[in-house]
Design an enzyme around this catalytic site. Sequence first.
Site, PDB file in Angstrom:
ATOM      1  N   LYS A  86    -111.327  37.490 -82.809  1.00 40.24           N
ATOM      2  CA  LYS A  86    -110.113  37.924 -83.509  1.00 40.24           C
ATOM      3  C   LYS A  86    -110.069  37.436 -84.955  1.00 40.24           C
ATOM      4  CE  LYS A  86    -107.331  38.827 -79.449  1.00 40.24           C
ATOM      5  NZ  LYS A  86    -108.340  38.532 -78.391  1.00 40.24           N
TER       6      LYS A  86
HETATM    7  C1  LIG Z   1    -108.765  39.489 -77.411  1.00 36.99           C
HETATM    8  C2  LIG Z   1    -110.026  39.188 -76.710  1.00 36.99           C
HETATM    9  C3  LIG Z   1    -110.729  40.176 -75.968  1.00 36.99           C
HETATM   10  C4  LIG Z   1    -110.191  41.576 -75.781  1.00 36.99           C
HETATM   11  O1  LIG Z   1    -110.214  42.337 -76.970  1.00 36.99           O
HETATM   12  P1  LIG Z   1    -109.336  43.678 -77.071  1.00 36.99           P
HETATM   13  O2  LIG Z   1    -109.483  44.138 -78.471  1.00 36.99           O
HETATM   14  O3  LIG Z   1    -107.912  43.237 -76.763  1.00 36.99           O
HETATM   15  O4  LIG Z   1    -109.833  44.633 -76.077  1.00 36.99           O
HETATM   16  C5  LIG Z   1    -111.932  39.817 -75.386  1.00 36.99           C
HETATM   17  N1  LIG Z   1    -112.437  38.564 -75.497  1.00 36.99           N
HETATM   18  C6  LIG Z   1    -111.792  37.603 -76.181  1.00 36.99           C
HETATM   19  C7  LIG Z   1    -112.391  36.236 -76.240  1.00 36.99           C
HETATM   20  C8  LIG Z   1    -110.571  37.862 -76.817  1.00 36.99           C
HETATM   21  O5  LIG Z   1    -109.950  36.888 -77.497  1.00 36.99           O
END
Ligand SMILES: *Cc1c(COP(=O)(O)O)cnc(C)c1O
Length: 486
Positions: A108
């Site tokens: 993120k």
């Molecule tokens: C947020 C997240 C996901 C999922 O991503 P999306 O864009 O919500 O599908 C997968 N792995 C981790 C470690 C995350 O923080």
Amino acid sequence: MQFFSTRDAARQVSASQAIVQGLSDEGGLFVPQSFPQVDVQAVCQLEYPAMAAAVLREYLTDYDPAFLARAAAETYGAAFAGKAGFLAPVEGDTWALELWHGPTCAFKDYALQLMPKLLVEAKRNLGRTEKTLILVATSGDTGKAALDGYHDVPGVEIAVFYPTGGTSEIQRLQMATQQGDNVAVYAVRGNFDDAQTGVKRVFADKQIAEQLAGRNIRLSSANSINWGRLVPQIVYYFAAYAQLLKAGKVAMGDPVDFCVPTGNFGDILAGYYAKRMGLPVGRLVCASNKNNVLTDFLNTGVYTARRAFFKTSSPSMDILVSSNLERLLYHVTGSDTEVAALMARLSQTGSYTVRPETLAAIQETFSCGYAEEDQVAGEIRARWQQDGYLCDTHTAVAFHVARQNKRAGVPMVVLSTASPFKFPRSVLAALGQRAPENDFEAMGLLEQATGRTAPASLAGLRGKAERFDAVIDPEQIAAVALGCQI
Ligand SMILES: *Cc1c(COP(=O)(O)O)cnc(C)c1O
């Protein structure tokens, strides 16, 4: 490039407006009016920051290109330690796109390190002078990534709400120790849904919006339905392809499959945009944990959010309503009225069914699968023992599903979304060791067991002073919002 709402195509906005506004007024998500075509060969020759600028420029057409180049250089340089979009070999023609070399050790960061810059510039582009109050409900990763991205950004205050006992100790400490004069962190009594519902209630409350408007403050969200969070994620699909080209593993035009551990469908949807922009993406494989609502949908065309909710070892994928799927539904149906009707059904009945043609169009690109908890642990162990590759629980879900969907002769890139040291107890237990209660002890034991070093930003949390210890009820979130100090 204009953007319009998935539920009402007559509502058109610029990129700056889409980023400031987040969500369209009637609840739809903003989508670009077309898919810009890029010279893939040329883009693949760029270093990551320049590559990011090249992609951003195609969508954020009302931004100054010089600003975008500068913002991308500031974001994806030192903060990612030269490892932005790093592709690691795993075995054969399977690769891991390691997206956790940023400041908070989760993917993120790619969006949330850039987004604050995009927001401040959007306000400048639009001549808007209001201050922004960002409210975030988080089960862990989003909260820290948003805090790190928005701290000390002028004209912005951010408040993060996480459920008491709902995060790992490391995730809690990452948030509680956050620096910055414009940040606040609250533990909310209850589970993630209680925190999220409390925050949503504040967003929906017209009186609160009016009171804040009287002080020239506007509420905003940092979650993944904002176009500004999606667009930075397109870039690393190009980066992965570029590295395979450079290494001679593919020739220009050869397809590459991607397997993505999925929750809100944002990360994988970015791969769809990359494909529509001309990148030779083969299949996009949607990997779910035991909360396999997307597996069912992609197999049957029936989306059912009304189902049992499981708390798993991959908490960032514990999601029953994958908001960004709405964007894909728009792109394959091309119909705002159809999407609006499906979303109305979802909110009224907890379920919807797409037409067979829609499902077939989605299945042309998307495959899917899911992993049970014991399969996640087994996958972590197998990748470590067989390939010497250490992965976290979310990435393990994707490895498991990637193996089921591997096509002979087509390279598979697994998106690795978090550092294994972010979830040390689960990873240690998966390797067959007794996991201690304490995350830091587990981190140390995981280092010993694997000879790998925990990222300094995680190991350094130990003994760091906690700044935030407030525990509130969900009903108090409104008072927190109204009490903001910007
Ligand atoms: C947020 C997240 C996901 C999922 O991503 P999306 O864009 O919500 O599908 C997968 N792995 C981790 C470690 C995350 O923080």
